[in-house]
Write an enzyme that holds these catalytic residues in place. Structure first.
Site, PDB file in Angstrom:
ATOM      1  N   ARG A 133       2.914  -4.969  -0.953  1.00 22.42           N
ATOM      2  CA  ARG A 133       1.595  -4.949  -1.586  1.00 22.42           C
ATOM      3  C   ARG A 133       1.528  -3.898  -2.696  1.00 22.42           C
ATOM      4  O   ARG A 133       1.117  -4.202  -3.816  1.00 22.42           O
ATOM      5  CB  ARG A 133       0.509  -4.664  -0.542  1.00 22.42           C
ATOM      6  CG  ARG A 133       0.414  -5.655   0.602  1.00 22.42           C
ATOM      7  CD  ARG A 133       0.078  -7.061   0.097  1.00 22.42           C
ATOM      8  NE  ARG A 133      -1.202  -7.090  -0.594  1.00 22.42           N
ATOM      9  CZ  ARG A 133      -1.484  -7.936  -1.582  1.00 22.42           C
ATOM     10  NH1 ARG A 133      -0.583  -8.790  -2.007  1.00 22.42           N
ATOM     11  NH2 ARG A 133      -2.674  -7.934  -2.144  1.00 22.42           N
ATOM     12  N   THR A 254       5.087   6.538  -1.637  1.00 16.56           N
ATOM     13  CA  THR A 254       3.718   6.022  -1.657  1.00 16.56           C
ATOM     14  C   THR A 254       3.170   5.938  -0.237  1.00 16.56           C
ATOM     15  O   THR A 254       2.710   4.894   0.223  1.00 16.56           O
ATOM     16  CB  THR A 254       3.638   4.648  -2.353  1.00 16.56           C
ATOM     17  OG1 THR A 254       4.480   3.716  -1.641  1.00 16.56           O
ATOM     18  CG2 THR A 254       4.087   4.735  -3.787  1.00 16.56           C
ATOM     19  N   SER A 284      -1.952   9.242   0.931  1.00 15.85           N
ATOM     20  CA  SER A 284      -2.385   7.902   1.357  1.00 15.85           C
ATOM     21  C   SER A 284      -3.550   7.425   0.515  1.00 15.85           C
ATOM     22  O   SER A 284      -4.172   8.200  -0.226  1.00 15.85           O
ATOM     23  CB  SER A 284      -2.818   7.933   2.824  1.00 15.85           C
ATOM     24  OG  SER A 284      -4.059   8.620   2.963  1.00 15.85           O
ATOM     25  N   CYS A 285      -3.882   6.144   0.643  1.00 11.57           N
ATOM     26  CA  CYS A 285      -5.011   5.582  -0.099  1.00 11.57           C
ATOM     27  C   CYS A 285      -6.308   6.262   0.304  1.00 11.57           C
ATOM     28  O   CYS A 285      -7.147   6.588  -0.548  1.00 11.57           O
ATOM     29  CB  CYS A 285      -5.095   4.077   0.120  1.00 11.57           C
ATOM     30  SG  CYS A 285      -5.222   3.572   1.856  1.00 11.57           S
ATOM     31  N   HIS A 312     -11.383   0.422   7.476  1.00  8.74           N
ATOM     32  CA  HIS A 312     -10.223   0.100   6.647  1.00  8.74           C
ATOM     33  C   HIS A 312      -9.805  -1.355   6.816  1.00  8.74           C
ATOM     34  O   HIS A 312      -9.723  -1.870   7.938  1.00  8.74           O
ATOM     35  CB  HIS A 312      -9.056   1.022   7.034  1.00  8.74           C
ATOM     36  CG  HIS A 312      -7.986   1.125   6.004  1.00  8.74           C
ATOM     37  ND1 HIS A 312      -7.158   0.082   5.672  1.00  8.74           N
ATOM     38  CD2 HIS A 312      -7.610   2.172   5.217  1.00  8.74           C
ATOM     39  CE1 HIS A 312      -6.310   0.465   4.747  1.00  8.74           C
ATOM     40  NE2 HIS A 312      -6.571   1.734   4.447  1.00  8.74           N
ATOM     41  N   THR A 343      -6.049   7.940  12.113  1.00 13.15           N
ATOM     42  CA  THR A 343      -5.856   8.256  10.700  1.00 13.15           C
ATOM     43  C   THR A 343      -5.576   9.743  10.562  1.00 13.15           C
ATOM     44  O   THR A 343      -6.214  10.570  11.236  1.00 13.15           O
ATOM     45  CB  THR A 343      -7.081   7.886   9.839  1.00 13.15           C
ATOM     46  OG1 THR A 343      -6.831   8.293   8.480  1.00 13.15           O
ATOM     47  CG2 THR A 343      -8.347   8.567  10.335  1.00 13.15           C
ATOM     48  N   GLY A 344      -4.631  10.045   9.725  1.00 11.67           N
ATOM     49  CA  GLY A 344      -4.336  11.451   9.452  1.00 11.67           C
ATOM     50  C   GLY A 344      -4.990  11.934   8.177  1.00 11.67           C
ATOM     51  O   GLY A 344      -4.692  13.023   7.689  1.00 11.67           O
ATOM     52  N   ASN A 449      -8.067   0.026  -1.466  1.00 15.40           N
ATOM     53  CA  ASN A 449      -6.938   0.734  -0.866  1.00 15.40           C
ATOM     54  C   ASN A 449      -5.588   0.231  -1.384  1.00 15.40           C
ATOM     55  O   ASN A 449      -4.547   0.818  -1.079  1.00 15.40           O
ATOM     56  CB  ASN A 449      -6.980   0.634   0.663  1.00 15.40           C
ATOM     57  CG  ASN A 449      -7.203  -0.770   1.169  1.00 15.40           C
ATOM     58  OD1 ASN A 449      -8.347  -1.237   1.223  1.00 15.40           O
ATOM     59  ND2 ASN A 449      -6.129  -1.453   1.532  1.00 15.40           N
TER      60      ASN A 449
END
Length: 482
Positions: A133, A254, A284-285, A312, A343-344, A449
């Site tokens: 993606r 990425t 991250s996004c 998300h 999520t971090g 995202n």
């Protein structure tokens, strides 16, 4: 003349002006490496109606009303002046000339003096390791930004061979995207050379299972930046395998980096990138979406503590239908369920913004949509604020501050997630959803995202390569503080 005829004639006059702009915009890019925009929104590649719509949109975002005839006059003058490689905001030139008593030609020569004779940045080879993606969106952006061969040059992608017709399938996925639409241009394949050709850019497809064994120099690629989109390696030891390959200079991940890797959010800490940083992470996004907003709020009001809840879109590591998955809950169908996930991002914010270390917690819910996510920021502020004060501040930040590339702002009772597909900003504040109760506030931040994050990755790449042209006219920066 009746109203119908008057409106029709007005529209046709706008079309005629826009049609005259398009060849000028293209020629400035091809012949002089000049990228034109309206308050940061690129004009290159827009259709006739796209040019008209962009003039209306910048006014809706809070800028002054732009007249197409004035934009055309500036573009015509730019073609005559022929400045060197630069990024030129035509709207700001129009506004500046309106407040000047100089003739247009003289005003532009003075305003654009730093660009006169400017040469394009040296070319930097870019290789996309992984073509999922993010990899394909990065390819689209890099191809769209290709000019005369300077700056970032997409040279190759590295993948594992999936089938006998792998090359054709990769090209098809670049051409057609269920979320982001058809590729703007032509995509063909050269099967003998194992290359994808997109709008004249030849992209070598290299098949490999081990980054250390690839010889990029065999394909004429040297001192390349490898963009690792696989997420397979997240620390310095794993990513350093890329540096063992011939022709590689630097690596950009990425995904959030582990260990001591610098996690870069453009607009926040990209100034910390050093020439000898050989491996970097673009975070991250979600981290890219929320960190700029948190930075702006913290500088103006101070953040005591906060909680980040991300709603998300599902991602490719989830299952389409219920099946085994090593992760908790992710084995359940992504298209049928809301899934509580970890999520971090809250902790990752502190990697880019150390002043918020220990102040944020975070959680996530994966939902059955393919793209565009929503971050809900529950914050306790040092200094109280009303909803109107917060929104006015964030709107001004989105228009005039150093974070204008990262933060967008919208006020509409009708917008939903799909309205933000293709946004080139890291995050978009939904002003009507803001809640403020003295020192307790809740902010809603939309983010694409996929595409918005990819734009942030490109910005980091430009810093690494030193390839971003001079931006003119220089902006009068508005401080983040209220």
């Amino acid at each position: 003349m009746n109203d119908f005829a008057a409106h029709r004639d007005d529209w046709m006059a706008k079309e005629e002006l826009a049609e005259r702009m398009i060849p000028l915009i293209g020629a400035l890019r091809r012949e002089h490496e000049v990228v034109t925009s309206l308050h940061g929104h690129r004009l290159l590649g827009l259709s006739t109606t796209g040019v008209i719509e962009m003039h209306e949109r910048v006014a809706q975002l809070g800028h002054g009303q732009l007249v197409l005839g004035e934009t055309l006059a500036v573009l015509q003058a730019l073609s005559e002046i022929a400045p060197g490689a630069s990024s030129i905001d035509v709207a700001r030139l129009v506004e500046g000339h309106a407040g000047s008593d100089q003739p247009l030609d003289a005003y532009l020569r003075e305003a654009l003096a730093p660009a006169m004779g400017a040469t394009p940045a040296a070319p930097t080879d870019v290789v996309l390791y992984g073509f999922g993606r993010i990899g394909r969106l990065l390819a689209r952006i890099l191809i769209a930004h290709t000019g005369g061969g300077s700056g970032l040059r997409l040279r190759a992608i590295v993948v594992r061979r999936g089938s006998d017709d792998d090359l054709v399938k990769r090209a098809s996925l670049l051409l057609r995207d269920s979320v982001h639409g058809k590729f703007a241009g032509s995509v063909t394949v050269d099967e003998d050379a194992e290359q994808i050709i997109a709008n004249g850019t030849r992209i070598q497809v290299i098949y490999s299972d081990d980054p250390a064994t690839v010889d990029y120099t065999a394909h004429g690629i040297h001192d390349a930046i490898i963009v690792d989109n696989t997420g397979r390696w997240r620390d310095e030891e794993g990513l350093s395998r890329h540096l063992q390959a011939k022709g590689v200079a630097r690596v950009l991940l990425t995904a959030p980096g582990k260990g001591e890797l610098k996690n870069i959010v453009h607009g926040i800490n990209d100034s910390t990138i050093l020439p000898d940083d050989r491996i970097l992470s673009a975070a991250s996004c979600t981290t890219n979406a929320i960190t700029p907003v948190l930075k702006a709020i913290d500088e103006a009001y101070g953040i005591v503590r906060g909680h980040v809840e991300t709603v998300h879109s599902f991602t490719n590591d989830q299952n389409l239908i219920d099946n085994f998955h090593k992760g908790d809950r992710r084995g359940r169908s992504a298209v049928l369920n809301m899934v509580i996930a970890e999520t971090g991002a809250a902790k990752a914010v502190a990697r880019a913004l150390p002043e918020l270390a220990g102040k944020l917690t975070g959680s996530a819910i994966r939902v059955p949509t393919p793209d565009v996510s929503l971050a809900v920021l529950h914050l306790t502020l040092e200094n109280p604020a009303t909803k109107d004060e917060l929104n006015d501040y964030l709107r001004r930040v989105s228009l005039h501050s150093k974070l204008r590339q990262q933060i967008d702002y919208v006020e509409s009772p009708e917008v939903v997630s799909t309205d933000f597909v293709g946004s080139h900003r890291a995050g978009i504040v939904d002003g009507l959803a803001t809640i403020a109760n003295d020192s307790d506030v809740v902010l809603y931040v939309w983010y694409d995202n996929e595409y918005g994050y990819s734009c942030q990755v490109i910005r980091v790449l430009e810093v690494m390569a030193g390839s971003h042209p001079v931006v003119l006219p220089p902006r009068r920066e508005v401080t983040l503080r209220a």
